[in-house]
Design an enzyme around this catalytic site. Structure first.
Site, PDB file in Angstrom:
ATOM      1  N   LYS A 110       0.951  -1.210  -0.094  1.00  0.00           N
ATOM      2  CA  LYS A 110      -0.215   0.051  -0.018  1.00  0.00           C
ATOM      3  C   LYS A 110       0.956   1.504  -0.049  1.00  0.00           C
ATOM      4  CE  LYS A 110      -4.049  -2.153   2.064  1.00  0.00           C
ATOM      5  NZ  LYS A 110      -4.933  -2.240   3.033  1.00  0.00           N
TER       6      LYS A 110
ATOM      7  N   ASP B 248     -10.493   1.902   2.282  1.00  0.00           N
ATOM      8  CA  ASP B 248     -10.601   1.057   3.536  1.00  0.00           C
ATOM      9  C   ASP B 248     -11.410   1.793   4.387  1.00  0.00           C
ATOM     10  OD1 ASP B 248      -9.025  -1.143   2.602  1.00  0.00           O
ATOM     11  OD2 ASP B 248      -7.166  -0.064   3.134  1.00  0.00           O
TER      12      ASP B 248
END
Ligand code: ATR
Length: 290
Positions: free
Chosen positions: A66, A102
């Site tokens: 990420k 997220d």
């Protein structure tokens, strides 16, 4: 024409994303392929660029890439900048857009799917790693009365409070550091794992990487309000250590991160296709296959 998408990570064989996106596509009759890509830190960039060159339209990014995806993106959404991490890439004529879905996935799961409004609530977050940085902005935007971040390494929780607080103030030697965030009505605070002792919360989020293992997972001391939700960002076939701990303390409701997984996928799908899939049947399908 079939549009190509993928999820990249290491390991990646366990990823549920292909079945989730295939199920979303069926809701709209979209023609997509969605594959798993295994990479190493050394091959990450060339794997992404190779997928773009082959006509790929977008990619989900999971551990441990990420941060590399954040560095690779040409432009970033506000929430990706706040998270300093990217879980969704969109490839277009203007280059690579990096987003982070997220936090919205978590907040949508809590508010829309589980039916817990976060506005005005007292929220405890256990952990201060990458997962927490990813979710903090959407949580604060939901308007909680208070968010207390507790972490084994208190300096990391304090650093997040500094990063997210408009008006941050850390008094050396003081146990809690505080920051007024957004319109000033939400209060973000940081402290060590024992800072929540004796205090009452409506929502407790378990966001450490130790949550699944049980052994060695942080045993934070907290009390739960009457209509409370205890949510573990991790998910497993069985209730996690944290969920069992919260049930023993009288949590009105416990949940694991399966809904967040489907929620973040839905938000990625919206970024790519411009439509919001219905998460409920897909979550039910995953629940049935646990
Ligand atoms: P992630 O991306 O999953 O958040 P991370 O950035 O490595 O991973 O952060 C891991 C989080 O889990 C941190 O909050 C970490 O606490 P420290 O900052 O003190 O390291 C927490 N964590 C991991 N193992 C832990 C344990 N055994 N007890 C308490 N906290 C733990």
């Amino acid at each position: 024409m079939t549009q190509r998408y993928a999820v990249i990570g290491n390991p990646i064989a366990q990823s549920r994303s292909p079945e989730i996106h295939a199920a979303f596509a069926r809701q709209f009759g979209h023609d997509l392929s969605y594959e798993r890509l295994l990479a190493s830190p050394e091959t990450f960039t060339e794997t992404v660029r190779g997928f773009v060159a082959a006509g790929g339209r977008g990619m989900n990014v999971t551990a441990p890439f990420k941060l590399q995806a954040y560095a690779l993106a040409d432009t970033l959404t506000e929430r990706a900048r706040a998270a300093q991490a990217v879980n969704t890439l969109r490839f277009g004529s203007d280059g690579i857009l990096g987003d982070n879905t997220d936090g919205v996935g978590l907040v949508n799961d809590i508010q829309q799917h589980l039916g817990f409004a976060l506005a005005g609530k007292r929220v405890l977050v256990i952990g201060a790693g990458g997962a927490v940085r990813g979710i903090l902005l959407p949580i604060l935007q939901a308007g909680p009365a208070r968010v207390l971040l507790i972490n084994r390494t208190v300096s990391k929780a304090q650093a997040l409070v500094h990063a997210f607080g408009e008006l941050s103030r850390v008094v050396p030697g003081e146990k809690l550091s505080r920051a007024a965030v957004g319109n000033g009505s939400a209060v973000l605070q940081a402290g060590p794992l024992d800072a929540a002792a004796g205090q009452c919360f409506d929502v407790v989020l378990q966001a450490t990487s130790a949550g699944l293992k049980g052994q060695g997972a942080p045993l934070a001391d907290f009390r739960l309000g009457a209509d409370s939700l205890a949510y573990d960002l991790a998910y497993a076939a069985e209730p996690t250590f944290f969920m069992r701990q919260a049930m023993a303390r009288g949590a009105a409701r416990v949940a694991d991160g399966l809904g967040m997984l489907v929620g973040q996928a839905a938000e990625s799908y919206r970024l790519w296709w411009g439509v919001s899939p219905d998460v409920r049947p897909v979550l039910a399908q995953l629940e049935a296959a646990r």
